[in-house]
Design a protein around this motif. Sequence first.
Motif, PDB file in Angstrom:
ATOM      1  N   THR A 169     -26.138   0.483  -4.417  1.00  0.00           N
ATOM      2  CA  THR A 169     -25.114  -0.543  -4.182  1.00  0.00           C
ATOM      3  C   THR A 169     -24.937  -0.885  -2.714  1.00  0.00           C
ATOM      4  OG1 THR A 169     -23.310   1.076  -4.028  1.00  0.00           O
ATOM      5  CG2 THR A 169     -23.862   0.251  -6.221  1.00  0.00           C
ATOM      6  N   LEU A 172     -25.248  -4.666  -2.182  1.00  0.00           N
ATOM      7  CA  LEU A 172     -24.749  -5.537  -3.252  1.00  0.00           C
ATOM      8  C   LEU A 172     -23.323  -5.994  -2.991  1.00  0.00           C
ATOM      9  CD1 LEU A 172     -26.035  -3.706  -6.461  1.00  0.00           C
ATOM     10  CD2 LEU A 172     -27.198  -5.426  -5.067  1.00  0.00           C
ATOM     11  N   GLU A 176     -21.873  -7.802  -8.020  1.00  0.00           N
ATOM     12  CA  GLU A 176     -23.179  -7.240  -8.363  1.00  0.00           C
ATOM     13  C   GLU A 176     -23.083  -5.740  -8.636  1.00  0.00           C
ATOM     14  OE1 GLU A 176     -26.184 -10.248  -5.912  1.00  0.00           O
ATOM     15  OE2 GLU A 176     -25.247  -8.562  -4.879  1.00  0.00           O
ATOM     16  N   ILE A 177     -22.165  -5.060  -7.946  1.00  0.00           N
ATOM     17  CA  ILE A 177     -21.966  -3.621  -8.182  1.00  0.00           C
ATOM     18  C   ILE A 177     -21.477  -3.384  -9.605  1.00  0.00           C
ATOM     19  CG2 ILE A 177     -20.527  -1.623  -7.560  1.00  0.00           C
ATOM     20  CD1 ILE A 177     -20.686  -2.637  -4.639  1.00  0.00           C
ATOM     21  N   THR A 198     -25.496   8.153  -4.049  1.00  0.00           N
ATOM     22  CA  THR A 198     -24.528   7.208  -3.519  1.00  0.00           C
ATOM     23  C   THR A 198     -23.477   7.959  -2.724  1.00  0.00           C
ATOM     24  OG1 THR A 198     -22.921   5.466  -4.049  1.00  0.00           O
ATOM     25  CG2 THR A 198     -23.098   7.270  -5.606  1.00  0.00           C
ATOM     26  N   LYS A 200     -20.421   6.464  -2.493  1.00  0.00           N
ATOM     27  CA  LYS A 200     -19.168   5.831  -2.909  1.00  0.00           C
ATOM     28  C   LYS A 200     -18.567   6.600  -4.078  1.00  0.00           C
ATOM     29  CE  LYS A 200     -20.638   1.343  -1.171  1.00  0.00           C
ATOM     30  NZ  LYS A 200     -20.864  -0.091  -1.470  1.00  0.00           N
ATOM     31  N   GLU A 203     -17.597   4.765  -7.315  1.00  0.00           N
ATOM     32  CA  GLU A 203     -18.734   4.415  -8.164  1.00  0.00           C
ATOM     33  C   GLU A 203     -19.206   5.629  -8.957  1.00  0.00           C
ATOM     34  OE1 GLU A 203     -21.684   2.697  -5.667  1.00  0.00           O
ATOM     35  OE2 GLU A 203     -20.373   1.062  -5.032  1.00  0.00           O
TER      36      GLU A 203
END
Length: 508
Positions: A169, A172, A176-177, A198, A200, A203
């Motif tokens: 991501t 993005l 889009e994520i 990731t 994040k 997420e």
Amino acid sequence: MSENVIEMLDVTKRFGEFVANDHINLELKKGEIHALLGENGAGKSTLMNILSGLLEPTEGEIYVNGNLEKIDSPSKADGLGIGMVHQHFMLVDAFTVTENIMLGSETTKGIRLDLKTAKEKIIELSEKYGLAVEPDSVIRDISVGQQQRVEILKVLYRGAEILIFDEPTAVLTPAEILELIDILKNLVKEGKSIILITHKLDEIRAVADRITVIRRGKSIETVELGDKSNQELAEMMVGHSVSFKTQKGLANPGEVVLDIQDISVKEKRGSLAVKGLSLQVHAGEIVGVAGIDGNGQSELIRALTGLAKVDSGKVFLKGKDITNQSPRKITEKKVSHVPEDRHRDGLVLDMTVAENFALQTYYKEPMSKFGLLDYGNINSQARELMEEFDVRGASELVLARALSGGNQQKAIVAREIHRDPDLLIVSQPTRGLDVGAIEYIHKRLVQARDEGRAVLVVSFELDEILDISDRIAVIHDGKIQGELNPEKTTKQELGILMVGGKIENEEN
């Protein structure tokens, strides 16, 4: 029979004396999304490059579906059903979607490429997994989100059952994520197993089943998603307490440093991307620019830094006209720029870290004398900046491409702040960074503000814009739609302006 489709046992990777992976253990169960969490430079990508056959381990064993395997090439990984979607896409811009997906695994009829059969297979895969792309589109003409779908289709086309996503991501947009999260869930529903790298945490919470934390090349712990809070995960990742809120006092704005007056800028295809935009940034303040990707942000920053032509209007720096001056002239007027694409515009990947630090100053003393580069001073400065900004790499003499994405970003920020600018322009400052690095970069931006610099930040991360800005300008369709006080506004109000709406009392 083991429920694990992947078992990595005591995997170690050394580059000379530098230990990137130190006896790491990782297990992936069939049908799960397993998140790999760690700081920039912790060794996550190296570990996955080993699993995907791009690197060979120095020590350790890898079992795939219960069988001990030696994965010594990407083709061997392909044969074992392992495919990796890299953070920086490996696509040929001039090729079509179909040609990129086929590349290295061509479908033929006799001695000719069988494009018809390949397209049919691509359409079938895209419909099955919710990966809508146009097979005949040329890569350079499609969005970043669509390019990522092509990368996913590439590994599925080769029959991958185990998919590795490295910072998927990082490039993005928020929309889009959300689409990618749905794609990941759909892939698992269809029987795939996924390793997700990731930084994040939100997420991870949206998709992951389990999390393995890696810190400084060692596996720290594997936990179930619900067992740890975001704060606990962040502390496991960086080894100390992390603040998710940037600590800063009130801004004390001074003179106008950047004065943008009614400028218009064309995009590459010739239509106007920036349309009569005006904005001021004062010394001692951070102005954040919020907006949906594609509303003129990139063209605005490129025009301000001399990388694109201003078609009409004027740009003033401390009262002096800098409109359409060259990038070097603008940087010499004490403007620093952290670009949104660190590979294209921020670094020369096949030069050393030290040489990249000197890119803006190599022709001046003490970086050169009598027209000759002084590598003693170049390397000495690099060592100091790497220590000050916590840029992690084997040494200042490694190539920039050898650094992790986050450490590449920190290197660019270090170079640009070190040049002592009056105006610091930063695009996507923390893209691909871990929570510890984000905290540090935000602190340095606030420090730059407090030292009297004017700071202009463009970010798609609304939390970031709200956190570090003293004033928020919302861009829509190439114009400033409104300005808001971050202390008194909400994401909802920002969202209204971002889609072209109006709200009452915008100066609230």
